[in-house]
Write an enzyme that holds these catalytic residues in place. Structure first.
Site, PDB file in Angstrom:
ATOM      1  N   ASP A  16       0.877  -1.162   0.000  1.00 48.25           N
ATOM      2  CA  ASP A  16       0.000   0.000   0.000  1.00 48.25           C
ATOM      3  C   ASP A  16       0.926   1.226   0.000  1.00 48.25           C
ATOM      4  O   ASP A  16       2.076   1.133   0.425  1.00 48.25           O
ATOM      5  CB  ASP A  16      -0.856  -0.072   1.262  1.00 48.25           C
ATOM      6  CG  ASP A  16      -1.650   1.179   1.503  1.00 48.25           C
ATOM      7  OD1 ASP A  16      -2.211   1.704   0.528  1.00 48.25           O
ATOM      8  OD2 ASP A  16      -1.712   1.622   2.665  1.00 48.25           O
ATOM      9  N   ASP A  18       0.007   5.058   0.817  1.00 48.03           N
ATOM     10  CA  ASP A  18      -0.167   6.078   1.860  1.00 48.03           C
ATOM     11  C   ASP A  18      -0.106   5.453   3.255  1.00 48.03           C
ATOM     12  O   ASP A  18      -0.813   4.493   3.543  1.00 48.03           O
ATOM     13  CB  ASP A  18      -1.510   6.795   1.679  1.00 48.03           C
ATOM     14  CG  ASP A  18      -1.592   7.500   0.325  1.00 48.03           C
ATOM     15  OD1 ASP A  18      -0.601   8.134  -0.065  1.00 48.03           O
ATOM     16  OD2 ASP A  18      -2.645   7.401  -0.335  1.00 48.03           O
ATOM     17  N   THR A  66      -2.640   0.887  -4.702  1.00 47.77           N
ATOM     18  CA  THR A  66      -3.130   2.009  -3.903  1.00 47.77           C
ATOM     19  C   THR A  66      -4.469   2.545  -4.399  1.00 47.77           C
ATOM     20  O   THR A  66      -4.693   2.634  -5.602  1.00 47.77           O
ATOM     21  CB  THR A  66      -2.055   3.140  -3.859  1.00 47.77           C
ATOM     22  OG1 THR A  66      -2.572   4.273  -3.166  1.00 47.77           O
ATOM     23  CG2 THR A  66      -1.609   3.571  -5.241  1.00 47.77           C
ATOM     24  N   ASN A  67      -5.351   2.864  -3.469  1.00 47.19           N
ATOM     25  CA  ASN A  67      -6.615   3.546  -3.780  1.00 47.19           C
ATOM     26  C   ASN A  67      -6.377   5.050  -3.723  1.00 47.19           C
ATOM     27  O   ASN A  67      -5.869   5.545  -2.710  1.00 47.19           O
ATOM     28  CB  ASN A  67      -7.685   3.228  -2.723  1.00 47.19           C
ATOM     29  CG  ASN A  67      -8.134   1.777  -2.717  1.00 47.19           C
ATOM     30  OD1 ASN A  67      -7.819   1.013  -3.621  1.00 47.19           O
ATOM     31  ND2 ASN A  67      -8.891   1.413  -1.691  1.00 47.19           N
ATOM     32  N   HIS A 107     -11.133   5.297  -8.255  1.00 49.14           N
ATOM     33  CA  HIS A 107     -12.583   5.421  -8.053  1.00 49.14           C
ATOM     34  C   HIS A 107     -12.973   5.700  -6.608  1.00 49.14           C
ATOM     35  O   HIS A 107     -12.209   5.458  -5.685  1.00 49.14           O
ATOM     36  CB  HIS A 107     -13.257   4.127  -8.520  1.00 49.14           C
ATOM     37  CG  HIS A 107     -12.826   3.722  -9.887  1.00 49.14           C
ATOM     38  ND1 HIS A 107     -11.996   2.643 -10.122  1.00 49.14           N
ATOM     39  CD2 HIS A 107     -13.073   4.288 -11.089  1.00 49.14           C
ATOM     40  CE1 HIS A 107     -11.764   2.540 -11.418  1.00 49.14           C
ATOM     41  NE2 HIS A 107     -12.393   3.529 -12.037  1.00 49.14           N
ATOM     42  N   CYS A 113     -16.383  -0.068  -8.446  1.00 44.23           N
ATOM     43  CA  CYS A 113     -15.453  -0.595  -9.449  1.00 44.23           C
ATOM     44  C   CYS A 113     -14.945  -1.964  -8.996  1.00 44.23           C
ATOM     45  O   CYS A 113     -15.232  -2.398  -7.885  1.00 44.23           O
ATOM     46  CB  CYS A 113     -14.270   0.355  -9.602  1.00 44.23           C
ATOM     47  SG  CYS A 113     -13.274   0.468  -8.099  1.00 44.23           S
ATOM     48  N   ARG A 116     -11.027  -1.215  -6.420  1.00 50.91           N
ATOM     49  CA  ARG A 116     -10.797  -0.564  -5.131  1.00 50.91           C
ATOM     50  C   ARG A 116     -10.616  -1.609  -4.021  1.00 50.91           C
ATOM     51  O   ARG A 116     -11.497  -2.442  -3.795  1.00 50.91           O
ATOM     52  CB  ARG A 116     -11.985   0.358  -4.826  1.00 50.91           C
ATOM     53  CG  ARG A 116     -11.835   1.205  -3.591  1.00 50.91           C
ATOM     54  CD  ARG A 116     -13.072   2.107  -3.435  1.00 50.91           C
ATOM     55  NE  ARG A 116     -13.199   2.600  -2.085  1.00 50.91           N
ATOM     56  CZ  ARG A 116     -12.599   3.693  -1.615  1.00 50.91           C
ATOM     57  NH1 ARG A 116     -11.842   4.412  -2.401  1.00 50.91           N
ATOM     58  NH2 ARG A 116     -12.753   4.057  -0.364  1.00 50.91           N
ATOM     59  N   ASP A 143      -1.408  -0.304   5.870  1.00 54.18           N
ATOM     60  CA  ASP A 143      -1.783   0.234   7.175  1.00 54.18           C
ATOM     61  C   ASP A 143      -3.303   0.251   7.339  1.00 54.18           C
ATOM     62  O   ASP A 143      -3.818   0.814   8.300  1.00 54.18           O
ATOM     63  CB  ASP A 143      -1.211   1.645   7.383  1.00 54.18           C
ATOM     64  CG  ASP A 143      -1.831   2.671   6.456  1.00 54.18           C
ATOM     65  OD1 ASP A 143      -2.345   2.280   5.383  1.00 54.18           O
ATOM     66  OD2 ASP A 143      -1.808   3.865   6.793  1.00 54.18           O
TER      67      ASP A 143
HETATM   68 MG   LIG Z   1      -2.722   3.255   3.539  1.00 49.99          MG
HETATM   69 ZN   LIG Z   2     -11.294   1.222  -8.824  1.00 52.33          ZN
END
Ligand SMILES: [Mg+2]
Ligand SMILES: [Zn+2]
Length: 200
Positions: A16, A18, A66-67, A107, A113, A116, A143
């Site tokens: 991930d 962030d 990552t989202n 998204h 979607c 995600r 995290d």
């Molecule tokens: Mg994170």
């Molecule tokens: Zn997505």
């Protein structure tokens, strides 16, 4: 970004972004915590660069999943988010490319979607592009609980970065107050005590 296939890889480590590579941004006025919305807000987590180099040295293939819904939510522009991502990559890998590829979901949850997290499309794509890998020596590291959920669905090993716990652990260490067990609640304590009684 071009993929860097590596058939001799020890396994895949999906990270991930962030809260793992770069710090979250705290808005003191709003009292909120968010992903960086502008490249000027990017700060690499202490030790993250060195950790990436180490993992790569150990023979793992590294990729980001990552989202990034902030532009879809109207909080910033897609271009800002692309610039943020480039900045994270350039600051986190100083001397040589360590991260083979990034997979990003743009998204919002409402868009429903397939990519995600905790859904697994990003992870599946990474495994397909960069693999094959032995999944039981591959990891999802994040995290958020959604990172762990996605990793588990794929049959990967999982690691949750719980910074508060790490911080408490460090302070406990400094104050000679490290407990024998770290447990998340009384139920886990009881479970472990039962297992110990049975010699497990
Ligand atoms: Mg994170
Ligand atoms: Zn997505």
């Amino acid at each position: 970004m071009e993929s860097v296939p590596d058939s001799s890889s020890k396994g895949l480590i999906l990270l991930d972004r962030d809260g793992v590579l770069n710090s979250l941004v705290i808005d003191p006025e709003q009292g909120t915590v968010d992903s960086p919305l502008h490249p000027s807000q990017v700060k690499i987590c202490p030790g993250a660069t060195e950790a990436l180099a180490r993992l790569k040295q150990m023979g793992f293939t590294l990729a980001l999943v990552t989202n990034q819904p902030a532009a879809a939510k109207g909080k910033t522009t897609k271009q800002n988010l692309l610039d943020v991502h480039e900045r994270v990559l350039s600051l986190a890998q100083k001397e040589q490319p360590l991260i083979s590829r990034s997979y990003i979901c743009w998204h919002r949850a409402e868009e429903n979607c397939v990519c995600r997290k905790p859904k697994t499309a990003l992870l599946e794509q990474a495994i397909q592009d960069l693999g094959p890998f032995s999944l039981d020596s591959s990891w999802m590291v994040g995290d958020g609980l959604t990172d762990i959920q996605a990793g588990k669905k794929m049959g990967l090993r999982t690691a949750l970065l719980a910074r508060w716990k790490a911080d408490v652990a460090r302070v406990a260490e400094e104050q000679s107050a490290s407990p024998d067990w770290w447990v998340s609640d009384l139920a886990e304590f009881t479970e472990r005590l039962l297992k110990e009684g049975k010699g497990l």
